[in-house]
Design an enzyme around this catalytic site. Structure first.
Site, PDB file in Angstrom:
ATOM      1  N   GLU A   1       0.838  -1.196   0.000  1.00 37.83           N
ATOM      2  CA  GLU A   1       0.000   0.000   0.000  1.00 37.83           C
ATOM      3  C   GLU A   1       0.873   1.246   0.000  1.00 37.83           C
ATOM      4  OE1 GLU A   1      -3.559  -0.148   2.432  1.00 37.83           O
ATOM      5  OE2 GLU A   1      -3.203   1.910   3.122  1.00 37.83           O
TER       6      GLU A   1
ATOM      7  N   ASP B   1       0.251   5.340   0.638  1.00 43.19           N
ATOM      8  CA  ASP B   1      -0.797   6.209   1.185  1.00 43.19           C
ATOM      9  C   ASP B   1      -0.461   7.685   1.176  1.00 43.19           C
ATOM     10  OD1 ASP B   1      -2.230   3.959   1.938  1.00 43.19           O
ATOM     11  OD2 ASP B   1      -1.580   4.028   4.028  1.00 43.19           O
TER      12      ASP B   1
ATOM     13  N   GLU C   1      -2.571  10.582   3.193  1.00 41.40           N
ATOM     14  CA  GLU C   1      -3.696  10.858   4.082  1.00 41.40           C
ATOM     15  C   GLU C   1      -3.626  12.319   4.503  1.00 41.40           C
ATOM     16  OE1 GLU C   1      -4.829   6.809   6.387  1.00 41.40           O
ATOM     17  OE2 GLU C   1      -2.872   7.642   6.899  1.00 41.40           O
TER      18      GLU C   1
END
Length: 286
Positions: free
Chosen positions: A102, A104, A106
């Site tokens: 993953e 990311d 955010e």
């Protein structure tokens, strides 16, 4: 060259430009709604969308395909004013239960007047906990800004308006996990996370300010779609594998140092309470 040949070439190049111009795509060309369809609204003929968070639900969407290597980017305008306790996420994920990869972005909401913080994280071979946080040097709710993830055989680069804010190098030869074996989809969500998102959970979401809106446009995915040609991901002629994308240019490296010197507020590599011994990738430069 005859007139017929010239006209044929002209139409060929116009058609080619039309294909190239198809990027960025409309939302439904590359994505589908995965959570709370009533909270996602298409705008401008589907070239932009609005995500909504209210007390009843957040929302999310995902790419129709998975990709192995390439670059994905979107222009996003984040929640304005008091967005404490909200998280707007833009990420790639292998959608595997046990050994997850993953990448990311955010965006952590803030109280009015405080800087917006972007947290990046990387999971490789099921292991994450590689958080870094940077305060954005502009107001990301005042206008659209471009957020992109470049993923190739050499490194992963997170960029904001073409300014690299995070680099994770492929150090597999030194025993450091690197996401390479699994294709990943592209995802985005808007959700409540006031137990941790703003000042470690001290600032709670103010539902009297709801609904909260984030806006997206210029969706651009360029990579090896899976399923697709079997040799695409290993093709060294893919543009994202070219020499210009194997390491930061001197100008990119200068901007990268500038961001990390002036705006980085957390780096797991220097968090001795979590890692008395730094993780191995921190020893090789990331």
């Amino acid at each position: 060259m005859g007139r017929t040949t010239v006209l044929s070439l002209t139409f060929f190049f116009l058609a080619l430009l039309a294909i190239v111009g198809a990027r960025p795509a409309t939302f439904l060309q590359d994505f589908r709604i995965t959570w709370a369809e009533t909270h996602i609204k298409q705008l401008q003929g589907g070239t932009a969308i609005q995500l909504m968070l209210d007390p009843s639900s957040g929302c999310g969407f995902a790419s129709n395909k998975q990709y192995q290597y390439g670059r994905v980017s979107m222009k996003i305008k984040l929640i304005p004013a008091d967005s404490a306790g909200t998280v707007t996420a833009f990420y790639m994920n292998s959608d595997t239960d046990t050994v997850r990869d993953e990448l990311d972005f955010e965006f952590l909401g803030n109280r009015s007047g405080q800087p917006y913080t972007v947290q990046t994280n990387i999971y490789a071979h099921g292991k994450g906990d590689r958080e870094q946080r940077v305060n954005l040097w502009f107001d990301p709710a005042a206008d659209y800004h471009t957020y992109s993830i470049l993923w190739n055989h050499y490194h992963v680069v997170f960029s904001v308006d073409d300014v690299p804010i995070r680099v994770y190098k492929n150090n597999e030869g030194r025993g450091v996990p690197y996401p390479k074996a699994q294709p990943m989809g592209v995802y985005s969500t808007l959700w409540e996370a006031d137990d941790w998102a703003t000042r470690g959970g001290l600032e709670k979401i103010d539902w009297s300010k709801a609904p909260f809106y984030a806006y997206y446009k210029d969706f651009d995915i360029e990579g090896c779609a899976v399923p697709g040609p079997a040799n695409c991901a290993s093709n060294p002629n893919n543009w994202w594998e070219g020499a210009a994308y194997r390491q930061l240019s001197p100008e990119q490296a200068r901007k990268y140092r500038w961001v990390r010197t002036k705006y980085m507020i957390y780096d797991y590599c220097t968090d001795k309470s979590r890692y008395p011994v730094p993780p191995p990738e921190c020893l090789f430069g990331i």
